[in-house]
Design an enzyme around this catalytic site. Structure first.
Site, PDB file in Angstrom:
ATOM      1  N   SER A 192       0.858  -1.228  -0.035  1.00  0.00           N
ATOM      2  CA  SER A 192       0.082   0.045  -0.089  1.00  0.00           C
ATOM      3  C   SER A 192       0.822   1.007   0.007  1.00  0.00           C
ATOM      4  O   SER A 192       2.186   1.177   0.079  1.00  0.00           O
ATOM      5  CB  SER A 192      -0.857  -0.040   1.318  1.00  0.00           C
ATOM      6  OG  SER A 192      -0.033   0.435   2.312  1.00  0.00           O
ATOM      7  N   LYS A 193       0.301   2.400  -0.057  1.00  0.00           N
ATOM      8  CA  LYS A 193       0.942   3.682  -0.152  1.00  0.00           C
ATOM      9  C   LYS A 193       2.107   3.890   1.168  1.00  0.00           C
ATOM     10  O   LYS A 193       3.041   4.588   0.838  1.00  0.00           O
ATOM     11  CB  LYS A 193       0.046   4.843  -0.080  1.00  0.00           C
ATOM     12  CG  LYS A 193      -0.707   5.066  -1.233  1.00  0.00           C
ATOM     13  CD  LYS A 193      -1.140   6.440  -1.441  1.00  0.00           C
ATOM     14  CE  LYS A 193      -1.577   6.608  -3.013  1.00  0.00           C
ATOM     15  NZ  LYS A 193      -3.158   6.117  -2.929  1.00  0.00           N
ATOM     16  N   ARG A 194       1.599   3.108   2.186  1.00  0.00           N
ATOM     17  CA  ARG A 194       2.476   3.227   3.277  1.00  0.00           C
ATOM     18  C   ARG A 194       3.929   2.799   2.908  1.00  0.00           C
ATOM     19  O   ARG A 194       4.878   2.919   3.540  1.00  0.00           O
ATOM     20  CB  ARG A 194       2.195   2.259   4.331  1.00  0.00           C
ATOM     21  CG  ARG A 194       1.397   2.779   5.618  1.00  0.00           C
ATOM     22  CD  ARG A 194       0.889   1.856   6.656  1.00  0.00           C
ATOM     23  NE  ARG A 194       0.498   0.664   5.852  1.00  0.00           N
ATOM     24  CZ  ARG A 194       1.001  -0.569   6.148  1.00  0.00           C
ATOM     25  NH1 ARG A 194       2.118  -0.790   6.680  1.00  0.00           N
ATOM     26  NH2 ARG A 194       0.142  -1.659   5.503  1.00  0.00           N
ATOM     27  N   HIS A 195       4.058   1.613   1.895  1.00  0.00           N
ATOM     28  CA  HIS A 195       5.500   1.256   1.414  1.00  0.00           C
ATOM     29  C   HIS A 195       6.030   2.077   0.421  1.00  0.00           C
ATOM     30  O   HIS A 195       7.109   1.743  -0.141  1.00  0.00           O
ATOM     31  CB  HIS A 195       5.051  -0.045   0.771  1.00  0.00           C
ATOM     32  CG  HIS A 195       4.551  -1.232   1.826  1.00  0.00           C
ATOM     33  ND1 HIS A 195       3.175  -1.514   1.712  1.00  0.00           N
ATOM     34  CD2 HIS A 195       5.235  -1.680   2.619  1.00  0.00           C
ATOM     35  CE1 HIS A 195       3.190  -2.370   3.081  1.00  0.00           C
ATOM     36  NE2 HIS A 195       4.256  -2.763   3.309  1.00  0.00           N
ATOM     37  N   GLY A 196       5.609   3.246   0.212  1.00  0.00           N
ATOM     38  CA  GLY A 196       6.091   4.249  -0.661  1.00  0.00           C
ATOM     39  C   GLY A 196       5.463   4.081  -2.034  1.00  0.00           C
ATOM     40  O   GLY A 196       4.420   4.035  -2.125  1.00  0.00           O
TER      41      GLY A 196
END
Ligand code: GLU
Length: 489
Positions: A255-259
């Site tokens: 997800s976006k948390r991973h960049g």
């Protein structure tokens, strides 16, 4: 497998094409190519709040960037179009009429409040919390009269009595079974006359003659519903292949948390489309369990669903970097110049005219950088010193190198050695500079670091002698002269 393979990639334009979607698209593309089949792109734009034209364009751009050419779809056409769900309402209406005629659907007049109450009651009893089929047993004529009178209603699928569990053989996961009572008499057409998601997808896949549905396993629970719709329509059920998720390095769903998660974000970070394609293809599929660099041709010739893994794949930025670097190293100089130029241009280092006029010079730049970068965005900062008139010397490089004892003398000697050379090519430059340390009695390291810092502004740079050739004599000597007063001896 026959030549009639027809697969589709069916993104919803509610965002950019992300990594997971791109992998699904790649597998569909490769499967079609492998079997000489047809790859269809269908835009599932039925969510009016979240679907935008901008997102559709971004998806099309990302597909093009990856080289995922489709045989039918937006802009390409094809005899099974239109390829936007919002333009296919007629075929959903037609399918509904067919189902009505065959007794496969019934109108339901239950209000949302009534449905909520039924669900609650079901849940309280610890049983099925779906629709209790109240309207299924209405008298057909009475129901038709209510419909004709304009009473609000939806159309539900009449799941056949006595239908056993719904089993299918997934091309990736093997045998999958869903208990039939886990499937509601699901709504096919809403009160406002629009088709529900599962109805639209099934009608589209059926009318587009899709033979294999290759998609993310987030759709697995939709499959039994869709199978029942195929059966009600009396059309063949395609083969399903559900792809496992892609996880981040922490084991959580990507997800976006991973960049970066969108394909275009990877493009903007300096990744090559062939490396992204290769990397994503291997996230859940393997050629032989060991080969890592696989061209699009090899993929198109060898892809098979039975080598797709059931297990979730882990997205690893470092591996992608490695692969991107490998593609950069393997690329011909001409090709790499073409790829580099937009990056140099956007860093303000090169105009379009210069890119043409200085092509030979740019070709010489390639071997200086191709082993040193993993991504194209690393390029401009590394070579900016070759494009500017002057350089600014990094503070720590000045303190560490130029103010070292002997640095000033070394710079003078380098300038003298270079000033009178008959030719200013790498070999001649190297031969001249290699004599300097002994001549002035200063350690080679001090000499070479001094000239490197003077000319490039930092202690880390592409190879020195080659860089000097590309910089040219005039700028080299000016930079040495400019750096000289910064040294102490
Ligand atoms: N439109 C769906 C999605 O973007 C895909 C539907 C399907 O592949 O069946 O998730």
């Amino acid at each position: 497998m026959s030549e009639n393979v027809r697969v589709r990639f069916a993104p919803s334009p509610t965002g950019n094409l992300h990594i997971g979607g791109a992998r699904t698209a790649i597998y569909n593309w490769a499967f079609a190519r492998r079997h000489g089949g047809t790859f269809v792109l269908r835009i599932e734009d039925t969510d009016p709040e979240r679907s935008t034209e901008e997102n559709t364009q971004a998806i099309l751009r990302a597909m093009e960037w990856l080289g995922l050419d489709f045989d039918e779809g937006p802009g390409v056409g094809g005899k099974y179009g239109p390829y936007f769900q919002t333009e296919r309402a007629e075929s959903y209406a037609e399918a509904l009429e067919g189902l009505k005629a065959a007794g496969g659907t019934y109108p339901c007049f239950c209000t949302p409040a009534e449905l909520d109450a039924k669900r609650e009651a079901g849940r309280a009893k610890g049983g099925f919390a779906g629709y209790d089929r109240t309207c299924r047993s209405l008298d057909a004529d009475a129901a038709a009269a209510r419909v004709a009178a304009g009473e609000p209603h939806v159309w539900r699928l009449k799941v056949p009595d006595g239908r056993g569990d719904i089993a299918f053989s997934d091309a990736v996961r093997g045998e999958v079974t869903f208990p039939v009572d886990a499937v509601d008499d699901l709504v096919l057409v809403r009160t406002d006359g629009t088709a529900t998601y599962n109805f639209a997808v099934t009608i589209d896949d059926a009318t587009m003659a899709i033979t294999h549905v290759v998609r993310g396993d987030d759709h697995l629970s939709n499959t039994p519903k869709q199978i029942l719709i195929y059966e009600a329509l009396g059309v063949p059920v395609p083969t399903f292949a559900h792809l496992s998720m892609i996880l981040g390095a922490d084991g959580k769903r990507l997800s976006k948390r991973h960049g970066a998660t969108s394909v275009e974000a990877y493009r903007d970070l300096g990744y090559l489309p062939e490396a992204v394609m290769n990397y994503l293809a291997l996230l859940g599929w393997s050629l032989d369990g060991e080969t890592t660099v696989i061209s699009r041709e090899t993929l198109a010739e060898n892809f098979s669903l039975d080598r797709v893994s059931k297990n979730p794949a882990i997205f690893d930025d470092e591996k992608l970097d490695w692969m991107n670097g490998a593609y950069i190293r393997e690329m011909s100089a001409d090709e790499l110049v073409d790829r580099m130029n937009p990056w140099l241009a956007s860093a303000g280092l090169l105009t379009a005219d210069e890119a043409i006029a200085r092509r030979e010079w740019l070709l010489k730049l390639v071997p200086l950088v191709s082993e040193r970068i993993k991504r194209l965005d690393e390029l401009a900062p590394m070579v900016a010193f070759l494009f500017s008139e002057t350089v600014e010397i990094d503070d720590s490089a000045r303190a560490k190198v130029l103010q070292k004892e002997g640095a000033g003398v070394a710079l003078d000697a380098c300038r003298d050695a270079l000033a009178g050379l008959a030719s200013f090519d790498t070999e001649t430059i190297e031969a001249a500079l290699r004599e300097v340390p002994e001549r002035v009695g200063i350690k080679p390291k001090v000499v070479f670091q001094a000239i490197r810092v003077a000319v490039t502004g930092t202690t880390v740079s592409p190879p020195l002698f080659e860089s000097l050739e590309l910089l040219g004599r005039e700028r080299t000597l000016l930079r040495i002269a400019a750096a000289r007063p910064l040294s102490t001896d």
